[in-house]
Design a protein around this motif. Structure first.
Motif, short mmCIF file in Angstrom:
data_model
loop_
_atom_site.label_atom_id
_atom_site.label_comp_id
_atom_site.label_asym_id
_atom_site.label_seq_id
_atom_site.Cartn_x
_atom_site.Cartn_y
_atom_site.Cartn_z
N THR A 119 1.19 -1.60 -0.35
CA THR A 119 -0.31 -0.19 -0.28
C THR A 119 0.81 1.39 -0.16
OG1 THR A 119 0.13 -0.36 2.45
CG2 THR A 119 -2.10 -1.02 0.81
N LEU A 142 -3.57 3.84 -1.18
CA LEU A 142 -4.64 4.30 0.46
C LEU A 142 -5.07 5.58 -0.50
CD1 LEU A 142 -3.00 3.05 3.75
CD2 LEU A 142 -4.93 1.66 2.14
N GLY A 148 -11.19 8.97 6.97
CA GLY A 148 -9.84 7.99 7.34
C GLY A 148 -9.67 7.18 6.26
N TRP A 149 -8.62 6.61 6.30
CA TRP A 149 -8.42 5.76 4.88
C TRP A 149 -9.61 4.22 4.13
CZ3 TRP A 149 -3.41 7.71 3.59
CH2 TRP A 149 -3.06 8.83 4.12
N ARG A 150 -8.85 4.31 3.68
CA ARG A 150 -10.07 3.69 2.22
C ARG A 150 -8.50 3.01 1.43
NH1 ARG A 150 -12.30 2.46 5.91
NH2 ARG A 150 -10.97 0.44 5.82
N LEU A 151 -8.65 1.84 1.18
CA LEU A 151 -8.41 1.09 -0.43
C LEU A 151 -8.49 1.45 -1.43
CD1 LEU A 151 -5.41 -0.61 -1.24
CD2 LEU A 151 -6.60 -2.70 -1.08
N SER A 171 -2.25 -4.62 8.30
CA SER A 171 -3.51 -4.42 8.76
C SER A 171 -3.53 -4.41 10.47
CB SER A 171 -4.96 -4.94 8.43
OG SER A 171 -5.86 -4.02 8.87
N SER A 173 -1.80 -0.77 8.86
CA SER A 173 -0.83 -0.58 8.24
C SER A 173 -0.41 0.76 9.68
CB SER A 173 -1.27 0.03 6.88
OG SER A 173 -0.21 0.07 6.64
N SER A 176 0.31 4.45 8.35
CA SER A 176 -1.02 4.92 7.85
C SER A 176 -2.53 4.56 9.31
CB SER A 176 -1.75 5.10 6.98
OG SER A 176 -2.20 3.62 6.79
N PHE A 178 -4.78 2.77 8.62
CA PHE A 178 -5.10 1.92 8.35
C PHE A 178 -5.75 0.24 8.41
CE2 PHE A 178 -5.37 -1.29 4.01
CZ PHE A 178 -7.24 -1.10 3.89
N GLU A 184 -12.12 -5.17 1.42
CA GLU A 184 -11.36 -5.25 1.31
C GLU A 184 -10.40 -5.73 1.24
OE1 GLU A 184 -10.46 0.09 2.26
OE2 GLU A 184 -10.36 -1.20 3.58
N PRO A 314 -6.85 7.65 11.70
CA PRO A 314 -6.07 6.57 12.23
C PRO A 314 -7.45 5.58 13.01
CG PRO A 314 -4.67 7.43 13.99
CD PRO A 314 -5.52 8.05 12.97
#
Length: 385
Positions: A119, A142, A148-151, A171, A173, A176, A178, A184, A314
């Motif tokens: 990522t 990401l 927050g974060w998404r893939l 994960s 991660s 980040s 994430f 995902e 996060p």
């Protein structure tokens, strides 16, 4: 002349920031640059480690794959996480820390020029180990958002090609925070199956998840036991950084090669560290839930204090990122100003992925909430905003 395999490895930056903070001899500096923590390890682990110092069996190379009790404790944990049985003798190897385990796995599965999908952003040490093993890093983005974060699943699909040998996914991660959700993970698993590639799962922070999110282990997904290699450690969850004990768990088809690599690289693990690691994994009071609650509280202090700045929430791990380019500051310059004018040590992200250089990382694992309370005024003093 620098050898070829090192020419594209820039370092990780954390060492430079740590050295700069140490050399200042200023106790007022907020140490947000390095993945340490002030929360104590499990009491059982500390006690067992003290006893191991006087145990001659712990002062030994043998067994080369790690002490039997520890391998049994690791595979028992894996069964709890995945619902799958693993053989402690043939499908588990103890490593000298998690990153030693990652490198040994990569050395065992990659031919020069093979591609590994990670990522962006991701820990520079993972990227560097891919290169050390002769691999070529490819990246799935990401995407930061309000929650927050998404893939980016399209980016993931585009990163997987005919030379893909592995997907290396962490994960939560780092840096980040994430945390992959079920859709995902299903997409990651599908890409792994489509490419006939290994899924190397870095589980170093597996249970450090916030906001009530579930812990999902990818080996539990359909058809993934035979292609998932899990690398874990006691460093983060159990707060046992100095013990340098990790583990590799995977299918029999690859573990003989991993064993050979392990014997050829770091021959054995820290003998006096393994009994403490076993105690942590088998303790009825490992303190993980309490530690995660404290880390989530510290995260929330930072998010609330910096709510008017471009910070990304996060959902796990030990750190939070801020996009300093949105503020008109390169992350390296922002880091230097923070140390000089705000008494904050924080690591910029060049080398942590193609787009990661725009971010600055704040680690919240090693500073109590009381010390973080004035972080906004420190940032204002450094950046004038």
């Amino acid at each position: 002349m620098t050898v070829t395999r090192l020419q594209s490895i820039p370092g990780i930056g954390v060492d430079k920031m740590g050295d700069a903070a140490d050399s200042s001899n200023n106790p007022n500096i907020l140490r947000l640059e390095n993945l340490d923590t002030d929360i104590r390890p499990p009491a059982d682990a500390v006690r067992q480690t003290h006893e191991a110092i006087d145990d001659d069996n712990a002062n030994s190379y043998l067994p080369f794959t790690g002490q039997v009790a520890l391998r049994q404790a690791v595979t028992a944990r894996m069964q709890r996480s995945t619902g799958i049985e693993y053989d402690a003798n043939s499908e588990c190897i103890i490593s000298a820390g998690g990153l030693n385990g990652i490198l040994n796995v990569l050395l065992s599965i990659l031919e020069p020029g093979d591609e590994v999908v990670l990522t962006d952003p991701t820990y520079a040490g993972l990227i560097n180990r891919v290169r050390l093993a002769g691999g070529i890093p490819k990246f799935a983005r990401l995407v930061p958002g309000a929650d927050g974060w998404r893939l980016d699943l399209d980016s993931l699909s585009a990163a997987v090609g005919p030379r893909t040998r592995a997907l290396l996914i962490m994960s939560p991660s780092m840096p980040s925070g994430f945390v992959a959700n079920m859709s995902e993970w299903n997409a990651i698993a599908e890409q792994s199956r489509r490419a006939n590639a290994w899924l190397v799962y870095d589980a170093a922070m597996e249970r450090i998840v916030f906001d009530g999110l579930p812990v999902i282990h990818p080996a539990s997904l359909p058809g993934m036991r035979e292609r998932t290699i899990t690398v874990g450690a006691v460093s983060k969850e159990f707060r046992m950084i100095g013990w340098r004990v990790g583990w590799i768990v995977g299918p029999l088809s690859i573990m003989a090669d991993v064993r050979l690599t392990s014997l050829s690289n770091v021959v054995c693990q820290v003998g006096i560290g393994m009994p403490g690691a076993t105690a942590a994994l088998t303790s009825t009071d490992d303190g993980v839930a309490q530690a995660v609650a404290q880390w989530q509280d510290r995260r929330d202090v930072i998010l609330n204090a910096l709510h008017d700045l471009p910070v990304i929430r996060p959902h796990g791990g030990w750190s939070v990122l801020i996009d300093t380019e949105q503020l008109g500051l390169p992350s390296t310059e922002a880091s230097q100003l923070l140390l000089a004018k705000g008494e904050i040590a924080a690591t910029p992200m060049p080398g942590w992925g193609p787009d990661a250089g725009r971010y600055l990382r704040f680690v919240f694992a090693n500073e109590p909430a009381t010390r973080l309370a004035d972080i906004r005024s420190r940032v204002r003093a450094a950046w004038g905003i």
